[in-house]
Design a protein around this motif. Structure first.
Motif, PDB file in Angstrom:
ATOM      1  N   PHE A  42       0.794  -1.219   0.000  1.00  0.00           N
ATOM      2  CA  PHE A  42       0.000   0.000   0.000  1.00  0.00           C
ATOM      3  C   PHE A  42       0.834   1.279   0.000  1.00  0.00           C
ATOM      4  N   LEU A  43       1.706   1.443   0.986  1.00  0.00           N
ATOM      5  CA  LEU A  43       2.313   2.750   1.235  1.00  0.00           C
ATOM      6  C   LEU A  43       3.121   3.312   0.076  1.00  0.00           C
ATOM      7  N   TRP A  44       3.961   2.490  -0.574  1.00  0.00           N
ATOM      8  CA  TRP A  44       4.789   3.054  -1.644  1.00  0.00           C
ATOM      9  C   TRP A  44       3.923   3.596  -2.773  1.00  0.00           C
ATOM     10  N   ASP A  45       2.879   2.867  -3.154  1.00  0.00           N
ATOM     11  CA  ASP A  45       1.995   3.366  -4.213  1.00  0.00           C
ATOM     12  C   ASP A  45       1.277   4.635  -3.780  1.00  0.00           C
ATOM     13  N   TYR A  46       0.831   4.669  -2.543  1.00  0.00           N
ATOM     14  CA  TYR A  46       0.153   5.844  -2.007  1.00  0.00           C
ATOM     15  C   TYR A  46       1.078   7.059  -2.067  1.00  0.00           C
ATOM     16  N   ILE A  47       2.307   6.893  -1.580  1.00  0.00           N
ATOM     17  CA  ILE A  47       3.274   7.992  -1.577  1.00  0.00           C
ATOM     18  C   ILE A  47       3.624   8.403  -3.003  1.00  0.00           C
ATOM     19  N   LYS A  48       3.899   7.431  -3.853  1.00  0.00           N
ATOM     20  CA  LYS A  48       4.275   7.723  -5.241  1.00  0.00           C
ATOM     21  C   LYS A  48       3.181   8.506  -5.951  1.00  0.00           C
ATOM     22  N   ASP A  49       1.931   8.063  -5.813  1.00  0.00           N
ATOM     23  CA  ASP A  49       0.826   8.757  -6.480  1.00  0.00           C
ATOM     24  C   ASP A  49       0.715  10.207  -6.024  1.00  0.00           C
ATOM     25  N   LYS A  50       0.851  10.450  -4.735  1.00  0.00           N
ATOM     26  CA  LYS A  50       0.757  11.807  -4.202  1.00  0.00           C
ATOM     27  C   LYS A  50       1.943  12.665  -4.656  1.00  0.00           C
ATOM     28  N   GLN A  61       9.000  14.129   1.384  1.00  0.00           N
ATOM     29  CA  GLN A  61       8.954  14.407   2.818  1.00  0.00           C
ATOM     30  C   GLN A  61       7.582  14.951   3.226  1.00  0.00           C
ATOM     31  N   THR A  62       7.034  15.855   2.431  1.00  0.00           N
ATOM     32  CA  THR A  62       5.724  16.443   2.732  1.00  0.00           C
ATOM     33  C   THR A  62       4.631  15.384   2.727  1.00  0.00           C
ATOM     34  N   VAL A  63       4.653  14.515   1.728  1.00  0.00           N
ATOM     35  CA  VAL A  63       3.637  13.459   1.640  1.00  0.00           C
ATOM     36  C   VAL A  63       3.746  12.511   2.826  1.00  0.00           C
ATOM     37  N   ILE A  64       4.952  12.093   3.143  1.00  0.00           N
ATOM     38  CA  ILE A  64       5.133  11.163   4.271  1.00  0.00           C
ATOM     39  C   ILE A  64       4.658  11.797   5.567  1.00  0.00           C
ATOM     40  N   GLU A  65       5.021  13.051   5.782  1.00  0.00           N
ATOM     41  CA  GLU A  65       4.615  13.731   7.013  1.00  0.00           C
ATOM     42  C   GLU A  65       3.115  13.970   7.086  1.00  0.00           C
ATOM     43  N   SER A  66       2.447  13.982   5.929  1.00  0.00           N
ATOM     44  CA  SER A  66       1.006  14.266   5.929  1.00  0.00           C
ATOM     45  C   SER A  66       0.127  13.018   6.027  1.00  0.00           C
ATOM     46  N   ILE A  67       0.740  11.843   6.054  1.00  0.00           N
ATOM     47  CA  ILE A  67      -0.054  10.617   6.162  1.00  0.00           C
ATOM     48  C   ILE A  67      -0.741  10.588   7.525  1.00  0.00           C
ATOM     49  N   GLU A  68      -2.032  10.442   7.507  1.00  0.00           N
ATOM     50  CA  GLU A  68      -2.818  10.422   8.744  1.00  0.00           C
ATOM     51  C   GLU A  68      -2.469   9.188   9.581  1.00  0.00           C
TER      52      GLU A  68
END
Length: 111
Positions: free
Chosen positions: A48-56, A73-80
């Motif tokens: 899940f996570l790599w695709d989620y981060i990549k898409d964002k 960094q912004t995407v990772i920090e914004s994951i709920e």
């Protein structure tokens, strides 16, 4: 594969002695530990996570390496936190299912 050559293994040995876990290393050098089976369906990052981060990250259309690093960094920090909790709950569910079916394949569960 260039990362599985004797030259690469020799370099790893200089730094890690015989404490190496690498695909083909044991066969090539007759020591070390075989690379364990790869189960991407059980890895929360792969499933899940790599695709989620990549898409964002790619949605932002970064133009430079620095912009890309900042976007990652912004995407990772914004994951709920709730998203990460759901990822881990799903992982635990997959592991429990594998225990129940005695380690057999779970492709029908993943999709």
């Amino acid at each position: 594969m260039p990362h599985r050559t004797n030259e690469v293994f020799d370099l790893l040995e200089e730094h890690f002695n015989e404490r190496i876990v690498a695909l083909e290393y044991r066969k090539s050098k007759n020591m070390g530990i075989d690379w364990p089976p790869y189960s991407p369906g059980l890895n929360p990052c792969d499933s899940f996570l790599w695709d989620y981060i990549k898409d964002k990250v790619y949605a932002g259309n970064s133009q430079s390496i620095e912009e890309q690093k900042t976007a990652i960094q912004t995407v990772i920090e914004s994951i709920e936190t709730s998203t990460l909790q759901r990822v881990m709950q799903n992982f635990a569910l997959r592991v429990r299912h594998i225990i129940v079916i005695d380690g057999r394949h779970i492709e029908h569960v993943i999709n």
